[in-house]
Design an enzyme around this catalytic site. Structure first.
Site, PDB file in Angstrom:
ATOM      1  N   GLU A   1     -15.803   1.839  -7.829  1.00 47.74           N
ATOM      2  CA  GLU A   1     -15.032   1.063  -6.845  1.00 47.74           C
ATOM      3  C   GLU A   1     -13.542   1.319  -7.085  1.00 47.74           C
ATOM      4  O   GLU A   1     -13.083   1.236  -8.229  1.00 47.74           O
ATOM      5  CB  GLU A   1     -15.350  -0.423  -7.078  1.00 47.74           C
TER       6      GLU A   1
ATOM      7  N   ARG B   1      -9.802 -12.325  -2.604  1.00 48.80           N
ATOM      8  CA  ARG B   1      -9.968 -10.926  -3.022  1.00 48.80           C
ATOM      9  C   ARG B   1     -10.568 -10.810  -4.433  1.00 48.80           C
ATOM     10  O   ARG B   1     -10.741  -9.702  -4.942  1.00 48.80           O
ATOM     11  CB  ARG B   1      -8.626 -10.182  -2.969  1.00 48.80           C
TER      12      ARG B   1
ATOM     13  N   ASN C   1     -13.758   2.892  -1.717  1.00 50.60           N
ATOM     14  CA  ASN C   1     -12.796   1.813  -1.498  1.00 50.60           C
ATOM     15  C   ASN C   1     -13.275   1.090  -0.241  1.00 50.60           C
ATOM     16  O   ASN C   1     -12.964   1.513   0.881  1.00 50.60           O
ATOM     17  CB  ASN C   1     -11.374   2.350  -1.309  1.00 50.60           C
TER      18      ASN C   1
ATOM     19  N   HIS D   1     -15.034  -7.731  -0.185  1.00 45.69           N
ATOM     20  CA  HIS D   1     -15.093  -9.163  -0.441  1.00 45.69           C
ATOM     21  C   HIS D   1     -16.126  -9.889   0.417  1.00 45.69           C
ATOM     22  O   HIS D   1     -16.256 -11.098   0.312  1.00 45.69           O
ATOM     23  CB  HIS D   1     -13.694  -9.768  -0.197  1.00 45.69           C
TER      24      HIS D   1
ATOM     25  N   TYR E   1       0.793  -1.232   0.000  1.00 42.38           N
ATOM     26  CA  TYR E   1       0.000   0.000   0.000  1.00 42.38           C
ATOM     27  C   TYR E   1       0.827   1.285   0.000  1.00 42.38           C
ATOM     28  O   TYR E   1       0.257   2.374  -0.056  1.00 42.38           O
ATOM     29  CB  TYR E   1      -0.959  -0.002   1.201  1.00 42.38           C
TER      30      TYR E   1
ATOM     31  N   HIS F   1      -9.485   0.464  -5.657  1.00 41.43           N
ATOM     32  CA  HIS F   1      -8.535  -0.241  -4.795  1.00 41.43           C
ATOM     33  C   HIS F   1      -7.140   0.286  -5.083  1.00 41.43           C
ATOM     34  O   HIS F   1      -6.779   0.441  -6.259  1.00 41.43           O
ATOM     35  CB  HIS F   1      -8.578  -1.749  -5.034  1.00 41.43           C
TER      36      HIS F   1
HETATM   37  C1  DQA Z   1      -7.860  -2.719  -0.803  1.00 42.10           C
HETATM   38  C2  DQA Z   1      -7.778  -4.192  -1.229  1.00 42.10           C
HETATM   39  C3  DQA Z   1      -8.555  -5.059  -0.255  1.00 42.10           C
HETATM   40  O1  DQA Z   1      -8.499  -6.428  -0.655  1.00 42.10           O
HETATM   41  C4  DQA Z   1      -7.974  -4.948   1.136  1.00 42.10           C
HETATM   42  O2  DQA Z   1      -8.736  -5.697   2.056  1.00 42.10           O
HETATM   43  C5  DQA Z   1      -7.831  -3.527   1.586  1.00 42.10           C
HETATM   44  C6  DQA Z   1      -7.398  -2.523   0.628  1.00 42.10           C
HETATM   45  C7  DQA Z   1      -6.985  -1.825  -1.705  1.00 42.10           C
HETATM   46  O3  DQA Z   1      -7.184  -0.617  -1.651  1.00 42.10           O
HETATM   47  O4  DQA Z   1      -6.109  -2.326  -2.416  1.00 42.10           O
HETATM   48  O5  DQA Z   1      -7.962  -3.230   2.761  1.00 42.10           O
HETATM   49  O6  DQA Z   1      -9.198  -2.287  -0.954  1.00 42.10           O
END
Ligand code: DQA
Length: 144
Positions: free
Chosen positions: A97, A110, A73, A79, A22, A99
């Site tokens: 959406e 995921r 997000n 999931h 991240y 991510h």
């Molecule tokens: C997420 C991806 C999800 O699988 C994970 O649980 C997150 C962050 C992302 O921003 O990549 O908490 O949403």
């Protein structure tokens, strides 16, 4: 245009949590990034983060009649949460959406997204920029 930016559980831990996935920028950095590009694009934004599913549902419901779209997000609730899907369907606002990571290249669990069923687009794997791409998409829909 008024947009709600909704962030789910553990995104407040950005900068600390799994930096290899991240990144090292913090949640405050993400909020500043969103406020900056919204200023540039003339978007009036509200940014909400919660670790609680019900609070996220409440925020989606509160957007009804007030906001023009939602950038969401849902983090781990992506999931698992039929409640978030139903809330998005209930308010019928255009939603994208987002991510940070490319979930399509991660674990099997995921690969399921409930909210995706109520979203007009998914942006994954572009880090913070994904939020801007999502907002630009919602802006382009408004101009159609
Ligand atoms: C997420 C991806 C999800 O699988 C994970 O649980 C997150 C962050 C992302 O921003 O990549 O908490 O949403």
């Amino acid at each position: 245009m008024k947009l709600l930016f909704l962030n789910g559980p553990n995104l407040n831990m950005l900068g600390i949590r799994e930096p290899d996935i991240y990144g090292r920028q913090t949640y405050a950095d993400l909020e500043n990034y969103i406020r900056d590009f919204c200023g540039e694009l003339g978007i009036d934004c509200e940014i909400v983060q919660s670790n609680h599913e019900g609070t996220l549902v409440d925020a989606i419901q509160a957007a009804y009649g007030k906001m023009d779209g939602i950038v969401i997000n849902p983090a781990a609730y992506t999931h698992t949460s039929v409640a978030l899907l139903d809330a998005l369907k209930a308010v019928m606002l255009p939603a994208v959406e987002v991510h940070l990571s490319d979930v399509s290249k991660r674990e099997d669990f995921r690969q399921i997204s409930y909210v995706r069923l109520a979203c007009c687009r998914t942006v994954a794997g572009y880090g913070f920029e994904g939020y801007r791409l999502a907002a630009e998409h919602l802006l382009s829909l408004e101009k159609q």
